[in-house]
Motif scaffolding. Structure first.
Motif, PDB file in Angstrom:
ATOM      1  N   PHE A  94     -11.059  -0.433  -7.613  1.00  0.00           N
ATOM      2  CA  PHE A  94     -10.347  -1.508  -8.281  1.00  0.00           C
ATOM      3  C   PHE A  94     -10.244  -2.763  -7.448  1.00  0.00           C
ATOM      4  CE2 PHE A  94      -9.029   2.125 -10.714  1.00  0.00           C
ATOM      5  CZ  PHE A  94      -9.049   1.628 -11.998  1.00  0.00           C
ATOM      6  N   GLY A  95     -10.762  -2.742  -6.247  1.00  0.00           N
ATOM      7  CA  GLY A  95     -10.692  -3.922  -5.404  1.00  0.00           C
ATOM      8  C   GLY A  95      -9.672  -3.755  -4.300  1.00  0.00           C
ATOM      9  N   PRO A  96      -9.354  -4.844  -3.623  1.00  0.00           N
ATOM     10  CA  PRO A  96      -8.448  -4.769  -2.478  1.00  0.00           C
ATOM     11  C   PRO A  96      -7.083  -4.222  -2.861  1.00  0.00           C
ATOM     12  CG  PRO A  96      -9.532  -6.903  -2.557  1.00  0.00           C
ATOM     13  CD  PRO A  96      -9.862  -6.197  -3.843  1.00  0.00           C
ATOM     14  N   LEU A  97      -6.528  -3.464  -1.956  1.00  0.00           N
ATOM     15  CA  LEU A  97      -5.176  -2.952  -2.109  1.00  0.00           C
ATOM     16  C   LEU A  97      -4.209  -4.134  -2.028  1.00  0.00           C
ATOM     17  CD1 LEU A  97      -4.015  -0.054  -2.259  1.00  0.00           C
ATOM     18  CD2 LEU A  97      -3.652  -0.214   0.196  1.00  0.00           C
ATOM     19  N   PRO A  98      -3.179  -4.177  -2.880  1.00  0.00           N
ATOM     20  CA  PRO A  98      -2.223  -5.278  -2.762  1.00  0.00           C
ATOM     21  C   PRO A  98      -1.638  -5.319  -1.347  1.00  0.00           C
ATOM     22  CG  PRO A  98      -1.866  -4.071  -4.800  1.00  0.00           C
ATOM     23  CD  PRO A  98      -2.870  -3.286  -4.001  1.00  0.00           C
ATOM     24  N   PRO A  99      -1.525  -6.503  -0.747  1.00  0.00           N
ATOM     25  CA  PRO A  99      -1.021  -6.604   0.625  1.00  0.00           C
ATOM     26  C   PRO A  99       0.316  -5.905   0.836  1.00  0.00           C
ATOM     27  CG  PRO A  99      -1.916  -8.711  -0.058  1.00  0.00           C
ATOM     28  CD  PRO A  99      -1.920  -7.819  -1.271  1.00  0.00           C
ATOM     29  N   VAL A 143       1.374  -3.201  -0.467  1.00  0.00           N
ATOM     30  CA  VAL A 143       1.144  -1.760  -0.337  1.00  0.00           C
ATOM     31  C   VAL A 143       0.596  -1.453   1.053  1.00  0.00           C
ATOM     32  CG1 VAL A 143      -0.160   0.210  -1.214  1.00  0.00           C
ATOM     33  CG2 VAL A 143       0.793  -1.447  -2.814  1.00  0.00           C
ATOM     34  N   ALA A 144      -0.351  -2.249   1.532  1.00  0.00           N
ATOM     35  CA  ALA A 144      -0.904  -2.041   2.874  1.00  0.00           C
ATOM     36  C   ALA A 144       0.183  -2.183   3.943  1.00  0.00           C
ATOM     37  CB  ALA A 144      -2.049  -3.022   3.138  1.00  0.00           C
ATOM     38  N   VAL A 145       1.109  -3.102   3.741  1.00  0.00           N
ATOM     39  CA  VAL A 145       2.223  -3.267   4.681  1.00  0.00           C
ATOM     40  C   VAL A 145       3.149  -2.054   4.601  1.00  0.00           C
ATOM     41  CG1 VAL A 145       4.290  -4.633   5.185  1.00  0.00           C
ATOM     42  CG2 VAL A 145       2.110  -5.783   4.761  1.00  0.00           C
ATOM     43  N   ALA A 146       3.473  -1.605   3.369  1.00  0.00           N
ATOM     44  CA  ALA A 146       4.364  -0.453   3.197  1.00  0.00           C
ATOM     45  C   ALA A 146       3.770   0.813   3.813  1.00  0.00           C
ATOM     46  CB  ALA A 146       4.662  -0.237   1.715  1.00  0.00           C
ATOM     47  N   LEU A 147       2.445   0.940   3.784  1.00  0.00           N
ATOM     48  CA  LEU A 147       1.771   2.092   4.388  1.00  0.00           C
ATOM     49  C   LEU A 147       1.610   1.923   5.896  1.00  0.00           C
ATOM     50  CD1 LEU A 147      -1.001   2.666   1.687  1.00  0.00           C
ATOM     51  CD2 LEU A 147       0.963   4.152   2.161  1.00  0.00           C
ATOM     52  N   THR A 148       2.043   0.796   6.425  1.00  0.00           N
ATOM     53  CA  THR A 148       1.910   0.396   7.836  1.00  0.00           C
ATOM     54  C   THR A 148       0.453   0.295   8.267  1.00  0.00           C
ATOM     55  OG1 THR A 148       2.107   2.623   8.831  1.00  0.00           O
ATOM     56  CG2 THR A 148       4.163   1.396   8.429  1.00  0.00           C
ATOM     57  N   TRP A 149      -0.418  -0.012   7.327  1.00  0.00           N
ATOM     58  CA  TRP A 149      -1.826  -0.239   7.641  1.00  0.00           C
ATOM     59  C   TRP A 149      -2.034  -1.663   8.125  1.00  0.00           C
ATOM     60  CZ3 TRP A 149      -4.856   2.158   2.947  1.00  0.00           C
ATOM     61  CH2 TRP A 149      -4.685   3.543   2.958  1.00  0.00           C
ATOM     62  N   PRO A 178       3.327  -7.074   8.515  1.00  0.00           N
ATOM     63  CA  PRO A 178       3.733  -8.146   7.592  1.00  0.00           C
ATOM     64  C   PRO A 178       3.157  -9.468   8.080  1.00  0.00           C
ATOM     65  CG  PRO A 178       5.621  -6.831   8.259  1.00  0.00           C
ATOM     66  CD  PRO A 178       4.459  -6.399   9.104  1.00  0.00           C
ATOM     67  N   ALA A 179       2.696 -10.261   7.161  1.00  0.00           N
ATOM     68  CA  ALA A 179       2.083 -11.534   7.535  1.00  0.00           C
ATOM     69  C   ALA A 179       2.849 -12.680   6.895  1.00  0.00           C
ATOM     70  CB  ALA A 179       0.629 -11.571   7.093  1.00  0.00           C
ATOM     71  N   GLU A 180       2.974 -13.731   7.636  1.00  0.00           N
ATOM     72  CA  GLU A 180       3.573 -14.951   7.112  1.00  0.00           C
ATOM     73  C   GLU A 180       2.482 -16.004   7.046  1.00  0.00           C
ATOM     74  OE1 GLU A 180       6.972 -16.248   9.263  1.00  0.00           O
ATOM     75  OE2 GLU A 180       7.796 -14.228   9.413  1.00  0.00           O
ATOM     76  N   GLY A 181       2.590 -16.851   6.060  1.00  0.00           N
ATOM     77  CA  GLY A 181       1.624 -17.929   5.945  1.00  0.00           C
ATOM     78  C   GLY A 181       1.740 -18.880   7.120  1.00  0.00           C
ATOM     79  N   PRO A 182       0.690 -19.619   7.405  1.00  0.00           N
ATOM     80  CA  PRO A 182       0.761 -20.570   8.515  1.00  0.00           C
ATOM     81  C   PRO A 182       1.801 -21.640   8.232  1.00  0.00           C
ATOM     82  CG  PRO A 182      -1.235 -20.919   7.242  1.00  0.00           C
ATOM     83  CD  PRO A 182      -0.577 -19.680   6.699  1.00  0.00           C
ATOM     84  N   SER A 183       2.431 -22.108   9.285  1.00  0.00           N
ATOM     85  CA  SER A 183       3.415 -23.171   9.092  1.00  0.00           C
ATOM     86  C   SER A 183       2.690 -24.439   8.667  1.00  0.00           C
ATOM     87  CB  SER A 183       4.209 -23.405  10.371  1.00  0.00           C
ATOM     88  OG  SER A 183       3.346 -23.810  11.406  1.00  0.00           O
ATOM     89  N   ARG A 184       3.356 -25.187   7.837  1.00  0.00           N
ATOM     90  CA  ARG A 184       2.758 -26.423   7.330  1.00  0.00           C
ATOM     91  C   ARG A 184       3.344 -27.600   8.096  1.00  0.00           C
ATOM     92  NH1 ARG A 184      -1.553 -25.280   4.134  1.00  0.00           N
ATOM     93  NH2 ARG A 184      -1.043 -23.641   2.669  1.00  0.00           N
TER      94      ARG A 184
END
Length: 93
Positions: A59-64, A66-72, A75-81
């Motif tokens: 089905f394509g990439p795993l939702p981010p 879910v990957a974070v919840a699985l500790t794969w 957590p990522a934050e967007g770059p500061s603007r």
């Protein structure tokens, strides 16, 4: 994880909820389940296997999340603007 553990985890969801298999922590993808089988392992224990669909539906990439919840993935934050300066020629006036 045991069958009981899995049943306990799944019991929190509506029985009509679709199930997909999350695979490959380094390139997380979601796959369609195809079946459940069992066999005896090298130590003589019964083991249950959850299989991917025969059609190998991905089905394509795993939702981010879910990957974070699985500790794969962490957590990522967007770059500061930061406000960027104007570009283009300066007229000097």
């Amino acid at each position: 994880m045991t069958v009981g553990d899995l049943l306990n985890l799944l019991s929190a969801y509506n029985p009509d909820t679709p199930v997909r298999l999350a695979v490959n922590p380094f390139f997380p993808m979601a796959h369609l389940l195809g079946g459940v089988e069992s066999a005896v392992d090298e130590q003589g224990r019964r083991v249950v296997y959850i299989a991917e669909s025969k059609e190998a539906v991905q089905f394509g990439p795993l939702p981010p999340a879910v990957a974070v919840a699985l500790t794969w993935q962490p957590p990522a934050e967007g770059p500061s603007r930061r406000r960027r300066g104007a570009t283009g020629p300066h007229t000097g006036q």
